[in-house]
Motif scaffolding. Structure first.
Motif, PDB file in Angstrom:
ATOM      1  N   PRO A 281      73.895 -72.678  44.660  1.00  0.00           N
ATOM      2  CA  PRO A 281      74.089 -73.261  43.329  1.00  0.00           C
ATOM      3  C   PRO A 281      73.251 -72.528  42.270  1.00  0.00           C
ATOM      4  O   PRO A 281      72.169 -72.028  42.571  1.00  0.00           O
ATOM      5  CB  PRO A 281      73.591 -74.700  43.484  1.00  0.00           C
ATOM      6  N   GLN A 282      73.768 -72.485  41.061  1.00  0.00           N
ATOM      7  CA  GLN A 282      73.023 -71.927  39.924  1.00  0.00           C
ATOM      8  C   GLN A 282      71.818 -72.814  39.651  1.00  0.00           C
ATOM      9  O   GLN A 282      71.895 -74.020  39.880  1.00  0.00           O
ATOM     10  CB  GLN A 282      73.910 -71.912  38.685  1.00  0.00           C
ATOM     11  N   PRO A 283      70.721 -72.235  39.149  1.00  0.00           N
ATOM     12  CA  PRO A 283      69.571 -73.063  38.806  1.00  0.00           C
ATOM     13  C   PRO A 283      69.927 -74.072  37.720  1.00  0.00           C
ATOM     14  O   PRO A 283      69.535 -75.187  37.714  1.00  0.00           O
ATOM     15  CB  PRO A 283      68.533 -72.090  38.258  1.00  0.00           C
TER      16      PRO A 283
ATOM     17  N   ALA B  59      63.715 -75.292  47.337  1.00  0.00           N
ATOM     18  CA  ALA B  59      64.394 -75.624  46.079  1.00  0.00           C
ATOM     19  C   ALA B  59      63.692 -76.810  45.403  1.00  0.00           C
ATOM     20  O   ALA B  59      63.505 -76.822  44.172  1.00  0.00           O
ATOM     21  CB  ALA B  59      65.863 -75.956  46.358  1.00  0.00           C
ATOM     22  N   PHE B  60      63.289 -77.797  46.187  1.00  0.00           N
ATOM     23  CA  PHE B  60      62.589 -78.958  45.620  1.00  0.00           C
ATOM     24  C   PHE B  60      61.297 -78.514  44.931  1.00  0.00           C
ATOM     25  O   PHE B  60      61.010 -78.904  43.793  1.00  0.00           O
ATOM     26  CB  PHE B  60      62.278 -79.962  46.737  1.00  0.00           C
ATOM     27  N   LEU B  61      60.534 -77.654  45.611  1.00  0.00           N
ATOM     28  CA  LEU B  61      59.254 -77.218  45.034  1.00  0.00           C
ATOM     29  C   LEU B  61      59.464 -76.372  43.783  1.00  0.00           C
ATOM     30  O   LEU B  61      58.713 -76.503  42.816  1.00  0.00           O
ATOM     31  CB  LEU B  61      58.437 -76.446  46.076  1.00  0.00           C
TER      32      LEU B  61
ATOM     33  N   THR C  26      63.869 -67.829  44.876  1.00  0.00           N
ATOM     34  CA  THR C  26      65.217 -67.760  44.310  1.00  0.00           C
ATOM     35  C   THR C  26      65.323 -68.620  43.044  1.00  0.00           C
ATOM     36  O   THR C  26      66.007 -68.249  42.101  1.00  0.00           O
ATOM     37  CB  THR C  26      66.244 -68.251  45.359  1.00  0.00           C
ATOM     38  N   TYR C  27      64.631 -69.754  43.042  1.00  0.00           N
ATOM     39  CA  TYR C  27      64.810 -70.697  41.937  1.00  0.00           C
ATOM     40  C   TYR C  27      63.667 -70.754  40.936  1.00  0.00           C
ATOM     41  O   TYR C  27      63.798 -71.418  39.908  1.00  0.00           O
ATOM     42  CB  TYR C  27      65.109 -72.094  42.491  1.00  0.00           C
TER      43      TYR C  27
END
Ligand code: ADP
Length: 304
Positions: free
Chosen positions: A302-304, A263-265, A39-40
């Motif tokens: 949340p948006q990137p 998300a962290f990665l 996703t990110y």
């Protein structure tokens, strides 16, 4: 092109759809993390999955599901006669509990073929796996996978491990601890949850968790801590606290840690400094627990 490879088990999920009906989905800790990473991550990055499924229709559906989420499935082995694991979510008075049918799942054989594991890892720059990935394997396959991950680390790849401790999946507590240690020693980045570490390694506080994993060789350690401050130790730097946003109504904590990891990665791979990546991950996890389900649609994130 850079690739993130997640290794583990995706299961069939059956959830209550009312009136005695069940809704079918697909999820699993490392698959969830892959979904949030996808996703990110910007398009030049690939997100791939290493696992094993059967050749039945349900396995085909699972593969199509992953591909539909943008996850590369070329390293998911298909084993004739095998079938995916399954779990069912029970909702009683707002509390969720789970029943599992995974003891004979195809994914337990994901690391039986060392050459397959090696070729999948060699195509990746970052590899992520978990304590669940290790728990479901035979002792020989655990050794194979850990050996290949150690080779990957020695070759300069980023190897990421979330101990994600599920005692019911392990044969006994001593094996759990020794295999988690071996997994951690193969990794450069550790993403544990403090409550698990406290329960199974007796850590007094997140700093103790960091000290233990540092001693075992990790370079970056990020200890998740539910609604409390996460603690990050990057390289030889000082430990910093990452406060998660306040969540007014927690709807479903499924995938909190997995979404945080993904998300962290995604941020780390795109060169964002670890503290900033961790703060972003906490925002994503906060959004995920405010919604139902393991894989929350991007519109609610949340948006990137
Ligand atoms: P796991 O789900 O793997 O057990 P945690 O419970 O530690 O892991 O949660 C993972 C992350 O999800 C936390 O570090 C935090 O960012 C977020 N999180 C979990 N629970 C809450 C909460 N009640 N409020 C805000 N954030 C939360």
């Amino acid at each position: 092109m850079a690739r993130l490879l997640a290794i583990g088990e995706c299961m069939v999920e059956l959830g209550d759809a009312g009136s005695g009906l069940l809704r079918k989905g697909f999820a699993g800790d490392t698959l969830n993390a892959a979904y949030y990473a996808r996703t990110y991550l910007p398009t030049p990055f690939d997100v791939a999955y290493l696992s094993a499924v059967g050749t039945d229709l349900l396995s085909e559906e699972m593969l199509a599901f992953m591909a539909g989420k943008g996850i590369v499935t070329e390293d998911v082995r298909q084993i004739e006669g095998a079938a995916p694991g399954l779990y069912m979510i029970h909702l009683k008075d707002g509390e969720r509990s789970f029943s599992y049918w995974r003891s004979a799942s195809a994914a337990r054989r994901l690391a039986d073929d060392a050459a397959h594991v090696r070729s999948a890892i060699e195509k990746a720059d970052t590899i992520v796996f978990s304590g669940i990935t290790l728990a479901i394997l035979s002792p020989d396959a655990r050794e194979t996978l850990i050996l290949e991950l150690r080779r990957a680390r020695a070759a300069g790849r980023r190897v990421v491990f979330d101990p994600n401790i599920r005692p019911r999946l392990w044969e006994d507590a001593a094996t759990l601890r020794s295999v988690v240690e071996a997994g951690a020693r193969a990794a450069t980045v550790l993403l544990p949850s403090f409550d698990d570490e406290q329960a199974h390694f007796g850590d007094a506080d997140p700093e103790a968790t960091i000290a233990r994993y540092r001693q075992w060789g990790a370079e970056t350690i990020l200890v998740k801590n539910g609604s409390g401050e996460a603690r990050l130790a990057a390289g030889a730097g000082d430990i910093v606290g990452i406060a998660p946003p306040k969540v007014e109504t927690v709807v479903d904590t499924t995938s909190a840690g997995d979404s945080f990891n993904g998300a962290f990665l995604a941020k780390l791979l795109t060169g964002v400094p670890p503290a900033e990546a961790a703060a972003f991950a906490a925002r994503v996890a906060a959004a995920v627990i405010a919604h139902h389900g393991a894989l929350v649609p991007p519109a609610h994130l949340p948006q990137p």
